[in-house]
Design an enzyme around this catalytic site. Structure first.
Site, PDB file in Angstrom:
ATOM      1  N   ASP A 112       0.854  -1.186   0.000  1.00 35.33           N
ATOM      2  CA  ASP A 112       0.000   0.000   0.000  1.00 35.33           C
ATOM      3  C   ASP A 112       0.897   1.246   0.000  1.00 35.33           C
ATOM      4  OD1 ASP A 112      -2.920   1.076   0.591  1.00 35.33           O
ATOM      5  OD2 ASP A 112      -1.521   2.221   1.861  1.00 35.33           O
TER       6      ASP A 112
ATOM      7  N   GLU B 247      -4.759   2.197  -4.167  1.00 31.73           N
ATOM      8  CA  GLU B 247      -3.298   2.268  -4.180  1.00 31.73           C
ATOM      9  C   GLU B 247      -2.677   1.004  -3.594  1.00 31.73           C
ATOM     10  OE1 GLU B 247      -4.679   4.822  -0.605  1.00 31.73           O
ATOM     11  OE2 GLU B 247      -5.302   4.528  -2.672  1.00 31.73           O
TER      12      GLU B 247
END
Length: 577
Positions: A437, A480
């Site tokens: 992430d 993301e």
């Protein structure tokens, strides 16, 4: 078959066949006087009938055994041998076996000589005689029936023996050819018996009374068999067409096409070309039955070689022997090829490919097989077009449009499938997962804009791919978040991969060209990521549990401990303990 084996066949035949005929002539002392015209009529009749064979696989079934049967009952073994051997010569001439397969002539002459002698020996052993008195009472049925059955059985045994021993072919002792042999013999031998009875009563006129209908029967059987064969091929072709229209990719379509074509037609080589955007023909599939030639790297221009000439002419071609296409021979044509079929693959009126097949035998393909290949070529053109649309649609549904990576829908199906396969194996392997992430990605979007954020995501995907070096399956799992599944990787190995990914991310800043700053110059943006690693069966048993454990490792072990780091679920457990 090797040249040495062919020479051996000719040597054995030359050493035994002429001497055998001389010995049989001297032993049997056949009488020709007064019967020359009748014998000549039988020979002519048998030779004409031999021109109507049924082609069953590689072996022709012909109906001269009925005529030879009548000749044997009336004149005896030697005259029957003369009639049978002459009929074989007529059959070989009809089949145009050519120089390459000329060794089939001595094989067949010798084989049928042996069959005649062995069957006659059984007939004589059971008390059979010849002439008009060969059939006087019911007791004569045993040697006659035994002779007929032995002819059928010995013929099938000889064909199979030759195929297995001389040609090294895998062949069943009782196959479709034997079934046709029994079927045709059950029709032809009774007609031969009638021919014998009529000839015994009426003489040479009986040959014409029965012989002419016999020729028509042979012709009709051949036409029926050929029609049945065409229908069988059309059914198989239709099945192949249905197979090719399934949900398949281009590679699968081509693989199925070549496999089925090699089973359907007697081919030795298959070349499938694709016409590319540069207007060059590129070989995309190749088949060599012998396995001697590796996949060649071939690109042809229009008019070059047989396939290029088919492209130039825009129509299918059928060459029955090498002398017809010798002017097109070059380094791209197989050395031993003789018969050639070449057809264009068309789509929307444009030639998009070429299929060219070769056989090392002359006249190996029939006209209807040429038609079959044209039909298959049309199927292939449609199937490849459908396959490309299918691949495009599938890619759009499975891939992230921004990064080109797999999306979360595909990944979740994939990880479940990996676990199901792994659980079915006796020795289950480790399965590791790396979850990544981006740190403070909202800040990047707020500072530089969402278009700039998209640039970062696309560039990050490329860096992760480079750092993972093709290991495992990579997907964009969320906004993301990226995930990498590593089947067969232990926890330590997966952690190493994760560190490689982290190093690739922080190695240098990312460059944004579409940021929302006033300056037109590109800006450098430094990005870090938090990475979590989990392994099955060390940390869990189920697929989605593995994702959850990697997620916990990432948030608790990496995010909460300062970000820009790699954390494994094992470290998390040890911290809690």
């Amino acid at each position: 078959m090797t040249k040495q084996k062919k020479y051996a066949i000719w040597f054995v035949w030359a050493s035994t066949w002429p001497a055998g005929l001389v010995y049989l002539y001297l032993w049997l002392s056949p009488v020709f006087e007064g019967s020359r015209i009748e014998i000549a009529a039988f020979i002519i009749l048998a030779s004409i009938v031999a021109l109507f064979p049924l082609q069953i696989g590689d072996h022709p079934v012909f109906f001269t055994q009925g005529i030879a049967f009548a000749v044997f009952l009336y004149y005896g073994l030697f005259i029957e041998i003369i009639v049978s051997q002459t009929a074989i010569l007529a059959l070989m001439a009809k089949m145009r076996i050519g120089r390459t397969n000329l060794h089939r002539l001595p094989i067949n002459l010798f084989m049928f000589l042996v069959i005649s002698v062995v069957s006659a020996g059984l007939y004589y052993a059971l008390g059979g005689t010849h002439g008009p008195s060969a059939v006087n009472d019911i007791g004569d049925a045993l040697p006659i029936v035994s002779y007929a059955l032995s002819q059928i059985i010995l013929n099938q045994f000889s064909i199979t023996f030759v195929a297995k021993v001389l040609y090294r072919k895998e062949m069943k002792w009782l196959d479709k050819g034997f079934a046709w042999e029994v079927l045709t013999s059950s029709l032809v031998l009774p007609v031969g018996f009638i021919l014998y009875m009529v000839f015994s009563e009426f003489g040479i006129s009986g040959i014409f009374f029965v012989g002419i209908p016999f020729i028509f029967i042979s012709g009709m059987l051949m036409l029926y068999h050929n029609s049945n064969q065409v229908n069988t091929y059309l059914k198989k072709t239709s099945i192949i067409g249905h197979e090719l229209t399934g949900k398949l990719g281009v590679k699968e379509v081509l693989d199925i096409f070549v496999d089925r074509l090699s089973e359907l037609l007697p081919v030795d080589y298959i070349y499938v070309y694709d016409v590319n955007k540069k207007k060059r023909m590129e070989l995309i599939r190749f088949f060599d039955r012998s396995g001697e030639i590796d996949f060649p790297n071939i690109q042809l221009s229009r008019g070059q070689s047989i396939s290029g000439n088919t492209w130039l002419e825009g129509k299918s071609v059928f060459y029955k022997k090498k002398s017809e296409w010798a002017h097109l021979e070059n380094q791209y044509t197989p050395d031993r090829a003789e018969t050639v079929l070449s057809v264009p693959v068309e789509r929307n009126g444009e030639i998009v490919g070429i299929i060219t097949i070769y056989s090392i035998k002359k006249r190996a393909f029939l006209q209807f097989q040429f038609m079959i290949l044209n039909i298959l070529g049309n199927y292939l053109g449609v199937a490849i077009d459908n396959a490309r649309h299918y691949e495009k649609t599938k890619a759009e549904s499975e891939r992230c449009a921004l990064t080109g990576l797999y999306n979360y829908r595909y990944f979740e199906d994939y990880i479940v499938n990996v676990f199901e396969i792994n659980q079915r194996q006796k020795n289950r392997q480790s399965v590791s997962l790396v979850l990544l992430d981006i740190d403070h990605f909202k800040r990047v979007n707020d500072t530089y804009g969402h278009e700039s954020g998209n640039e970062i995501l696309a560039s990050l995907a490329e860096r992760i791919q480079e750092a993972s070096a093709g290991r495992g399956t990579l997907a964009r799992y969320g906004g993301e978040e990226f995930v990498l599944l590593l089947p067969g990787y232990s926890e330590n190995e997966a952690v190493e991969v994760a560190h490689s990914i982290r190093a690739g991310i922080i190695e240098k800043p990312f460059v944004s060209f579409v940021h929302m700053h006033d300056s037109q110059e590109p800006v450098s943006i430094s990005v870090t990521a938090s990475i979590g690693v989990a392994t099955c069966p060390d940390h869990c048993e189920e697929a989605f549990d593995l994702i959850r454990q990697a997620d916990r490792a990432m948030y608790i072990g990496a995010k909460q401990k300062g970000r820009d780091r790699v954390a494994s679920y094992k470290e998390l457990i040890q911290t809690v303990q």
